[in-house]
Design an enzyme around this catalytic site. Structure first.
Site, PDB file in Angstrom:
ATOM      1  CE1 TYR A 172      19.095 -25.507  24.309  1.00 40.68           C
ATOM      2  CE2 TYR A 172      16.731 -25.892  24.404  1.00 40.68           C
ATOM      3  CZ  TYR A 172      18.021 -26.263  24.741  1.00 40.68           C
ATOM      4  OH  TYR A 172      18.227 -27.385  25.485  1.00 40.68           O
ATOM      5  CE  LYS A 176     -11.144 -36.259  10.990  1.00 41.56           C
ATOM      6  NZ  LYS A 176     -11.609 -36.001   9.619  1.00 41.56           N
TER       7      LYS A 176
HETATM    8  C1  LIG Z   1     -12.675 -35.005   9.576  1.00 32.93           C
HETATM    9  C2  LIG Z   1     -13.841 -35.107   8.722  1.00 32.93           C
HETATM   10  C3  LIG Z   1     -15.013 -34.363   8.987  1.00 32.93           C
HETATM   11  C4  LIG Z   1     -15.085 -33.308  10.056  1.00 32.93           C
HETATM   12  O1  LIG Z   1     -14.434 -32.138   9.627  1.00 32.93           O
HETATM   13  P1  LIG Z   1     -14.389 -30.812  10.520  1.00 32.93           P
HETATM   14  O2  LIG Z   1     -13.739 -29.816   9.647  1.00 32.93           O
HETATM   15  O3  LIG Z   1     -13.549 -31.146  11.709  1.00 32.93           O
HETATM   16  O4  LIG Z   1     -15.776 -30.490  10.884  1.00 32.93           O
HETATM   17  C5  LIG Z   1     -16.122 -34.600   8.205  1.00 32.93           C
HETATM   18  N1  LIG Z   1     -16.085 -35.510   7.188  1.00 32.93           N
HETATM   19  C6  LIG Z   1     -14.965 -36.203   6.907  1.00 32.93           C
HETATM   20  C7  LIG Z   1     -14.991 -37.166   5.773  1.00 32.93           C
HETATM   21  C8  LIG Z   1     -13.813 -36.024   7.646  1.00 32.93           C
HETATM   22  O5  LIG Z   1     -12.709 -36.713   7.338  1.00 32.93           O
END
Ligand SMILES: *Cc1c(COP(=O)(O)O)cnc(C)c1O
Length: 358
Positions: free
Chosen positions: A251, A34
């Site tokens: 800054y 994702k």
């Molecule tokens: C993002 C996600 C994962 C992966 O999590 P990590 O901590 O990056 O390993 C697994 N399951 C779900 C439902 C997620 O949303």
């Protein structure tokens, strides 16, 4: 051309996937890609993780993109369908849908589907983000068992504290209490849970962050897990400034020189996704040496101390994170996690990606 770039190493993705396989040899691996592959580019990442049994994404367009690039594995939509039309497309293209509430279930049951659909039925075991109430899940599942809409049902949940002392037992118990009544597949483990809890290696595991070589556990080094960083964020010094005692840089004069200093101005700023909250002392790597930032990160530039690195000059290569500087070290300084930094670079949409194929 502006020298800032990201290098994505597909051989490191392969290596990290093999580490997950070693840890959870009996589970199928649903690689979580994702957020544009955690900022590395969806297709770049899927190619590096081509040995995965499945991919998990957020939105339909990402799933379609994967299919169109020839990935035939299971593809899971992690939040399921947002609108009804997405369900028919998902069924037709063999995407697996998370179903996390009654609204989604009713959307599916209203449709006449030509292809039955694979669903991941999500149970809220304590995180209180997505999922059916555990008190209702069993009864609802019973009603689904014989419906022609569903080709397969996988039970899933997500852990809130797999990386913390509280662990996962408090949630896994709730999950098992329901799961034991059915003969469905199970999927519960994110990266932290894969690393910490063998008993969560069920039919599927769902690694995300560890595939990208960042640590899923605060305070635990990625090198201790034998995973390799996939992203290198690299730029160059574009100007040198010589400071005298009491001169400031950037800054707000947040840094003042105690002595004469040489400062390298690096082409990378918060508009690229580098954290503006990175304080004085955030590590960087230049000319074979570790040094650190000074002054406040600007929109397009940041400043590094090269007083003791005389060979550092205009055009010197700078690693902001990658092989020598774990992204987790930068994140810790900036008060965040590696996840956010990796995603921020691609969200900026202005850092070109170079791929090391493998
Ligand atoms: C993002 C996600 C994962 C992966 O999590 P990590 O901590 O990056 O390993 C697994 N399951 C779900 C439902 C997620 O949303």
């Amino acid at each position: 051309m502006r020298p800032l770039k990201v290098i994505v190493d597909q051989t490191s993705l392969r290596h990290n996937l093999a580490i997950v396989k070693q840890l959870a040899p009996k589970s199928k691996i649903m690689s979580v890609v994702k957020a544009n592959g955690y900022g590395h580019g969806l297709i770049n990442v899927a190619q590096g993780l081509s040995e995965s049994d499945g991919f998990a994404v957020l939105a339909l367009n990402e799933a379609i993109d994967l299919r169109e690039h020839g990935f035939e594995q299971d593809i899971l939509l992690l939040e399921g369908a947002f609108e009804s039309y997405e369900i028919s497309i998902a069924a037709k293209m063999r995407f697996n849908l998370v179903v996390h509430n009654l609204h989604q279930l009713q959307m599916i049951e209203k449709l006449k589907l030509n292809h039955p659909i694979d669903i991941h039925f999500k149970i809220n075991t304590g995180m209180n983000r997505l999922g059916f109430n555990p008190n209702e899940a069993k009864e609802i599942l019973k009603t689904l068992q014989n419906k022609s809409h569903f080709k397969s049902i996988t039970l899933m949940t997500h852990f809130a504290t797999a990386d913390e002392p509280k662990g996962i037992d408090w949630q896994l118990t709730v999950f098992n209490d329901i799961a034991q009544h059915f003969n469905f597949s199970h999927s519960v483990a994110n990266s932290a849970s894969i690393v910490n809890f063998k008993k969560t290696h069920l039919d599927w595991v769902r690694p995300g962050i560890m595939l990208y070589g960042a640590s899923p556990i605060m305070g635990q080094k990625s090198s201790a897990l034998n995973i390799k960083p996939v992203m290198q964020l690299k730029s160059k010094i574009i100007a040198i400034q010589n400071l005298s005692k009491d001169d400031s840089v950037g800054y707000g004069e947040t840094f003042k020189a105690n002595n004469n200093m040489r400062i390298g101005v690096v082409a990378c700023g918060y508009a690229d996704g580098y954290p503006r909250h990175a304080p004085n002392g955030t590590p960087v790597y230049v000319e074979g040496k570790k040094t650190s930032t000074v002054g406040r990160v600007s929109m397009d530039m940041l400043y590094i101390d090269v007083t003791n690195i005389p060979q550092a000059s205009i055009s010197s290569d700078v690693e902001l994170w990658g092989e020598h500087i774990p992204v987790d070290d930068v994140a810790e300084k900036a008060g965040t996690v590696g996840y956010e930094l990796l995603c921020a670079i691609s969200a900026s949409k202005r850092v070109p990606i170079e791929i090391i194929h493998g």
